[in-house]
Design an enzyme around this catalytic site. Sequence first.
Site, short mmCIF file in Angstrom:
data_model
loop_
_atom_site.label_atom_id
_atom_site.label_comp_id
_atom_site.label_asym_id
_atom_site.label_seq_id
_atom_site.Cartn_x
_atom_site.Cartn_y
_atom_site.Cartn_z
N GLY A 199 -39.99 -39.26 -13.67
CA GLY A 199 -40.60 -38.03 -13.18
C GLY A 199 -39.81 -37.46 -12.01
N THR A 235 -39.07 -37.39 -20.59
CA THR A 235 -38.71 -37.92 -21.90
C THR A 235 -39.59 -39.10 -22.28
OG1 THR A 235 -36.45 -37.18 -21.65
CG2 THR A 235 -36.82 -38.95 -23.23
N GLU A 260 -27.22 -44.14 -13.87
CA GLU A 260 -27.49 -43.44 -15.12
C GLU A 260 -26.18 -42.97 -15.74
OE1 GLU A 260 -30.07 -40.04 -14.62
OE2 GLU A 260 -30.26 -39.72 -16.76
N GLU A 297 -21.80 -29.06 -15.84
CA GLU A 297 -21.34 -28.24 -14.72
C GLU A 297 -21.42 -29.07 -13.43
OE1 GLU A 297 -23.61 -27.10 -17.05
OE2 GLU A 297 -21.96 -26.11 -18.09
#
Lengths: 391, 357
Positions: free
Chosen positions: A127, A161, A245, A376
């Site tokens: 979250g 997700t 990650e 980006e």
Amino acid sequence: MQRQLTDEDRAFQQEMRQFFTETVPEELRSGLSKDGEVDPDVMRRAQRLLNEHGLAVPHWPTEFGGKDWTELQRHIWRTEMQAADVPPPLAFNANMIGPVIASFGSQEQKERFLPPTANLDIWWCQGFSEPDAGSDLASLRTTAVREGDEYIVNGQKTWTTLGQFADWIFCLVRTDPNAPKKQMGISMLLIEMNSPGVTLRPIKLIDGGHEVNEVFFENVRVPADQLVGEENKGWDYAKFLLGNERVGVAPVGSIKRKLADAKAYAAQTKTATGTMLDDPLLAARIAELEAEVMALEVTVMRVAGNSKEGRPDPVSSILKLRGSELQQEVLELITDIAGPASLHWTPTDDIEEWAARSTPTYLNFRKASIYGGSNEVQRSVISGGILGLKG
Amino acid sequence: MDFAYDDEQKALQSAVREMANRLVPQETSGDVPVGPRPLDRDAWTAIAEMGLLGLPISEDAGGMGASPVEVSIAAAELGAARLELPYADAMAAAVMIARGEGGDDLLESIVDGSSVVLTALAEPGRAWDPEHPEATATKSDDGWTITGHKLGNNDLTEADAVVTTAQCPDEGCTCVFLVREPKASGASVSFESAEAIRLGDLDLLTEGLNVGIIALGGEALGAMGAALRSTVEYLKTRKQFGVPLAAFQTLTQRAADMYVSVELARSTVNFASMAITDHPGDSATASRLKLITGRTGRHVGQEAIQLHGGIGMTAEYSVGHHTTRLTQIEHTFGDSRYHLARLTAGVREHDMVDVLA
Ligand SMILES: Cc1cc2nc3c(=O)[nH]c(=O)nc-3n(C[C@H](O)[C@H](O)[C@H](O)COP(=O)(O)OP(=O)(O)OC[C@H]3O[C@@H](n4cnc5c(N)ncnc54)[C@H](O)[C@@H]3O)c2cc1C
């Protein structure tokens, strides 16, 4: 420099390959998904099987199930797992909140959360993002106000997700609205999804599937011992988490698996003179992709070798950038091989499963260059962090 | 060469725009289905009433006597509005029937929308190549019959007839056929000695597909234009880091590249629609159009999602739908690879590409 694996690493690779292709049963390997959506039961069974064999969380501290592996061994583990189509341990558990709790959590939190996290007895979701806080994560607005030994949480998260399967959510919340910099007033809280005041609304994506959600918090009471580390230090933990990650985010094993699948699909798609694999234009595209994937794979190994004590090398942004691009290109190639069959999303006697899934999967993976730090943002990390070009 | 629309064309454009916007909910709405869908009969009747289904059909056959130029103008508005109908497919079939021999009795009902005739030109397990089908046709005293498996671009269960190709081993050629009341299941149709009418040879296929490709090009233009407009609007309004996204030059330059793609595609579609009006069998121009719109469609669609971030991935927002449609268009009537291969085979045949010829 040394190209070949040592005998020891080769034996390790063999051991991994054997485990993933022989011990993990076929029904767990034939993909993460049922009709393109994640099957939580398959995920749980796969992760528990890995955990049982000590292969779910090898990068954690050894006392919580980690293995003292080298980066190269971790790479071999990950790649063999992906190449065999074994569902990887849930990233939110294994790569995100697990390492954060192991590094910054209290002893009680470690004991309470790490074993069930490794075994997927707790399914975590992330979250962080909010409607107005995407790339600019630090502008998040969900608040947590301390009242006695509880925090009262109000606000909204989005893009959560697999939140529909989750038992717990790790959240970034604003605990000090008056902090001098917005990064300084943020904390990380662990919240049970079935707490009163938490509601979930599904978001449908363009492939027709449901994997992300909005999560609303209305006066949700969270015991204060579910704060990770110190109050207002959440941004540091988030940066640590996002760094993790990114490492290993280049799914080289699955890209190679998919590219090999693409060749098999091309070889079974007939043309007037042979098969699609005989078409020089298509074969050239495959050959180019194979070269590009090789360049990525050896870069992954070079970067893995460089990173020190789990601290990600900024070069890992290359992996996120190129990994997502190549993954997208291979999926695009598969839609082109399916050709006219790619127009129909439901498999039938005449339309094979892979062909029917090709377009929705291609569309779904446009996400890969958006989430986990958009491409980006990765370019900014490279230009600013490595090249010293600000702005 | 003049690319400006005349008054009648402008009137057509605004009429179709108005109708398409009425038929499609324009607000972001989760109700819009994602992916392939069955034919929307109400929308089909509405576009028939406006004459769109008869645009490339001559007036004495009940049509509007217009040209591929008008087809592309109409299709662009359907694409911009996300009115996903098998328009290009139906136009290809209608042209083959109108210019072929034997299906004339269907034309009136095609034009008024009461008969739906689509193409079924692909074959299961085979790459797109309607000129070299596996299906076979046999001639007897009673006429022709076809045997084989076909795949349409759309759900064919509502089709009253399909146009397909089959090889005629006795005559050593491939021809175009019309099969009435096809027994379709979803997108597949299988023929077992199905009665068929021979409409013509492969030149007819080329003429029909050329008009279909013009319609696809128009639709792609509409979808790309709409995706670009939403992207530009989004860059101006979405704020991150305290400023609109438009403050990041890396994003605005990419929007500029999208614009370049759309305008090059626009010139190509407009030029090709005129060229094919003059030379209905000009398959090289049709292939160039398909190649250019295939690539620009990917570029614009992918960038539109990327520059929107997460919101671009959702079924509630329009850009994902436009990109989905652009992906389908790319795989209809041969993809970029197929058309590039066709062009590659012909590079020896000319010195320069002469657009004024
Ligand atoms: C399928 C999916 C799953 C996700 N899962 C989760 C999850 O489980 N948990 C969670 O917390 N989040 C999740 N996310 C959220 C994801 O991390 C965000 O979508 C991402 O951070 C981008 O934010 P945004 O969507 O708000 O886009 P924005 O930040 O609005 O960006 C829009 C565009 O602008 C670009 N941009 C933004 N700022 C800059 C800048 N400074 N310079 C240059 N370009 C810029 C972006 O790269 C993008 O192209 C998920 C997203 C998706 C699509």
